[in-house]
Design an enzyme around this catalytic site. Structure first.
Site, PDB file in Angstrom:
ATOM      1  N   ASN A 115      -2.429   0.408   3.707  1.00  0.00           N
ATOM      2  CA  ASN A 115      -3.183   1.118   3.243  1.00  0.00           C
ATOM      3  C   ASN A 115      -4.352   0.838   2.465  1.00  0.00           C
ATOM      4  O   ASN A 115      -4.647  -0.325   2.834  1.00  0.00           O
ATOM      5  CB  ASN A 115      -2.207   1.982   2.247  1.00  0.00           C
ATOM      6  CG  ASN A 115      -1.633   0.982   0.814  1.00  0.00           C
ATOM      7  OD1 ASN A 115      -2.404   0.738   0.180  1.00  0.00           O
ATOM      8  ND2 ASN A 115      -0.409   0.735   0.753  1.00  0.00           N
ATOM      9  N   LYS A 125      12.022   7.810 -11.699  1.00  0.00           N
ATOM     10  CA  LYS A 125      11.910   6.121 -11.299  1.00  0.00           C
ATOM     11  C   LYS A 125      12.459   5.360 -12.548  1.00  0.00           C
ATOM     12  O   LYS A 125      12.696   4.221 -12.152  1.00  0.00           O
ATOM     13  CB  LYS A 125      10.445   5.743 -11.287  1.00  0.00           C
ATOM     14  CG  LYS A 125       9.700   6.309 -10.207  1.00  0.00           C
ATOM     15  CD  LYS A 125       8.951   5.453  -9.140  1.00  0.00           C
ATOM     16  CE  LYS A 125       8.167   6.187  -8.024  1.00  0.00           C
ATOM     17  NZ  LYS A 125       7.956   5.366  -6.856  1.00  0.00           N
ATOM     18  N   LYS A 165       4.255  -7.731  21.861  1.00  0.00           N
ATOM     19  CA  LYS A 165       3.145  -6.891  21.629  1.00  0.00           C
ATOM     20  C   LYS A 165       3.302  -5.869  22.451  1.00  0.00           C
ATOM     21  O   LYS A 165       3.784  -5.740  23.829  1.00  0.00           O
ATOM     22  CB  LYS A 165       1.722  -7.553  22.198  1.00  0.00           C
ATOM     23  CG  LYS A 165       0.707  -6.646  21.742  1.00  0.00           C
ATOM     24  CD  LYS A 165      -0.801  -7.250  22.188  1.00  0.00           C
ATOM     25  CE  LYS A 165      -1.842  -6.147  22.203  1.00  0.00           C
ATOM     26  NZ  LYS A 165      -2.985  -6.692  22.871  1.00  0.00           N
ATOM     27  N   ASP A 221       5.799   3.385   1.684  1.00  0.00           N
ATOM     28  CA  ASP A 221       6.912   4.117   1.426  1.00  0.00           C
ATOM     29  C   ASP A 221       7.841   3.942   2.656  1.00  0.00           C
ATOM     30  O   ASP A 221       9.080   3.985   2.448  1.00  0.00           O
ATOM     31  CB  ASP A 221       6.706   5.732   1.272  1.00  0.00           C
ATOM     32  CG  ASP A 221       6.133   6.054  -0.021  1.00  0.00           C
ATOM     33  OD1 ASP A 221       6.525   5.120  -1.070  1.00  0.00           O
ATOM     34  OD2 ASP A 221       5.121   6.644  -0.180  1.00  0.00           O
ATOM     35  N   PRO A 265      12.288   0.073   0.249  1.00  0.00           N
ATOM     36  CA  PRO A 265      13.035   0.093  -1.103  1.00  0.00           C
ATOM     37  C   PRO A 265      11.779   0.478  -2.251  1.00  0.00           C
ATOM     38  O   PRO A 265      10.805   0.120  -1.953  1.00  0.00           O
ATOM     39  CB  PRO A 265      13.363  -1.359  -1.286  1.00  0.00           C
ATOM     40  CG  PRO A 265      12.694  -2.142  -0.479  1.00  0.00           C
ATOM     41  CD  PRO A 265      12.357  -1.239   0.695  1.00  0.00           C
ATOM     42  N   ASP A 266      12.208   1.303  -3.342  1.00  0.00           N
ATOM     43  CA  ASP A 266      11.228   1.540  -4.463  1.00  0.00           C
ATOM     44  C   ASP A 266      11.422   0.408  -5.411  1.00  0.00           C
ATOM     45  O   ASP A 266      12.348   0.265  -5.825  1.00  0.00           O
ATOM     46  CB  ASP A 266      11.410   3.036  -5.030  1.00  0.00           C
ATOM     47  CG  ASP A 266      10.543   3.294  -5.960  1.00  0.00           C
ATOM     48  OD1 ASP A 266       9.862   2.537  -6.654  1.00  0.00           O
ATOM     49  OD2 ASP A 266       9.810   4.492  -5.628  1.00  0.00           O
TER      50      ASP A 266
HETATM   51  O1  C5P Z   1       5.874   7.214  -5.548  1.00  0.00           O
HETATM   52  P1  C5P Z   1       4.616   6.444  -5.739  1.00  0.00           P
HETATM   53  O2  C5P Z   1       4.391   5.858  -4.684  1.00  0.00           O
HETATM   54  O3  C5P Z   1       3.493   7.373  -5.995  1.00  0.00           O
HETATM   55  O4  C5P Z   1       4.865   5.615  -7.098  1.00  0.00           O
HETATM   56  C1  C5P Z   1       3.851   4.956  -7.658  1.00  0.00           C
HETATM   57  C2  C5P Z   1       4.497   3.702  -8.563  1.00  0.00           C
HETATM   58  O5  C5P Z   1       5.627   3.190  -7.932  1.00  0.00           O
HETATM   59  C3  C5P Z   1       3.551   2.681  -8.587  1.00  0.00           C
HETATM   60  O6  C5P Z   1       3.622   1.946  -9.705  1.00  0.00           O
HETATM   61  C4  C5P Z   1       4.016   1.698  -7.368  1.00  0.00           C
HETATM   62  O7  C5P Z   1       3.813   0.403  -7.527  1.00  0.00           O
HETATM   63  C5  C5P Z   1       5.690   1.886  -7.446  1.00  0.00           C
HETATM   64  N1  C5P Z   1       6.187   1.804  -6.030  1.00  0.00           N
HETATM   65  C6  C5P Z   1       7.215   0.795  -5.954  1.00  0.00           C
HETATM   66  N2  C5P Z   1       7.751   0.794  -4.553  1.00  0.00           N
HETATM   67  C7  C5P Z   1       7.463   1.667  -3.570  1.00  0.00           C
HETATM   68  C8  C5P Z   1       6.557   2.835  -3.849  1.00  0.00           C
HETATM   69  C9  C5P Z   1       6.124   2.775  -5.134  1.00  0.00           C
HETATM   70  O8  C5P Z   1       7.162  -0.051  -6.644  1.00  0.00           O
HETATM   71  N3  C5P Z   1       8.195   1.708  -2.584  1.00  0.00           N
END
Ligand code: C5P
Length: 284
Positions: free
Chosen positions: A92, A225, A170, A160, A187-188
């Site tokens: 990104n 979150k 390749k 995400d 993972p978030d």
């Molecule tokens: O869900 P979104 O991407 O909009 O959330 C943004 C926040 O969540 C930011 O602080 C980003 O660093 C964190 N984030 C994360 N891991 C992910 C997605 C987002 O820590 N997989």
């Protein structure tokens, strides 16, 4: 800290001044130079500050500017790269400027700071332990290994999704069909750190980049979150925030919303570091 000494025309030269601006942005402090007669017979700014002035500046710096000493901070920054095959990846547009500036601002205030950074073109901030990672899963593992921390700031633009199974070779064009990428959820990191059982950082801060209904979406994100603060910002293309120098922040906490004026990412970092310092001081 630097105490420069040079000829007046060298000091005032545009190239020197541009380099000084870069160093200031990276958190380097300057003592002097002073104005006066020079060894070369000219007069102007460029004389080295007096040794007593330099000694005073160093001791003031260490007395006044380390309100976070003894605290541990963890910051994520930059994008993640999610491989498709050994040569291609999904990424990104995050530059990492905001996260790197936050790590530098916390370290300047004395926090023992670990920066977990995805791939960026930025230099490692001075005084910060920087761990370089590529993928979201590597970023999470590096964050977990940096715990315990008092403060966590998740500024990375974490992908995400990743490609479910990375090709070992390749991918080749075969002339008849195009590949279909099956995706898996990453993972978030912010949510995981917020939910960490024994070593949850006392103050967990995330960003909420939104393109519409900024406050409403950020409020929902804070709850979803489980973090303490969200710094919400409008990243619609017309704002130029993504990759740009400026940011307009709304700080959402349990206490409500603070609207900050538009300022540079370095100023956002300093203001956040000051807010964190005030919050931790008040919590004691
Ligand atoms: O869900 P979104 O991407 O909009 O959330 C943004 C926040 O969540 C930011 O602080 C980003 O660093 C964190 N984030 C994360 N891991 C992910 C997605 C987002 O820590 N997989």
């Amino acid at each position: 800290m630097v105490a420069p000494a040079m000829n007046v025309r060298m000091w005032t030269h545009a190239a020197t001044q541009a380099n000084l601006a870069t160093l200031r942005e990276r958190g380097v402090h300057f003592v002097g130079p002073n104005e006066g007669d020079m060894a070369c017979g000219e007069f102007g700014p460029g004389r080295m500050a007096e040794p007593d002035e330099i000694a005073d500046a160093v001791s003031d710096f260490f007395e006044d500017s380390a309100p976070l000493s003894g605290r541990r901070a963890l910051v994520t920054s930059g994008p993640t790269h999610e491989p498709i095959d050994p040569v291609r990846y999904i990424a990104n547009r995050s530059s990492g400027r905001q996260g790197h500036a936050i790590a530098a601002a916390l370290a300047r205030r004395g926090a023992l700071t670990t920066l977990v950074s995805g791939p960026t073109h930025l230099p490692d901030p001075a005084g910060v332990q920087t761990i370089h990672v590529e993928t979201a899963r590597d970023m999470l593992a590096a964050c977990e290994s940096a715990l315990p921390a008092d403060i966590a700031v998740c500024a990375a633009a974490v992908a995400d999704w990743r490609v479910a199974s990375q090709a070992n070779e390749k991918l080749k064009k075969n002339g008849s069909s195009v590949p279909t990428l099956e995706m898996a959820e990453n993972p978030d990191i912010l949510a995981t750190l917020s939910a960490t059982a024994n070593t949850r950082p006392g103050l967990v801060i995330g960003f909420g980049a939104e393109t519409e209904n900024v406050i409403a979406h950020a409020k929902a994100k804070r709850e979803r979150k489980g973090c303490d603060w969200i710094l919400a910002n409008d990243v619609s293309p017309e704002t130029g925030t993504f990759g740009g120098a400026d940011n307009t922040i709304h700080l959402l906490s349990a206490a409500g919303v603070e609207n900050w004026p538009t300022m540079s990412k370095v100023d956002v970092a300093n203001r956040l570091a000051e807010r964190i310092t005030k919050h931790l001081g008040a919590a004691e």
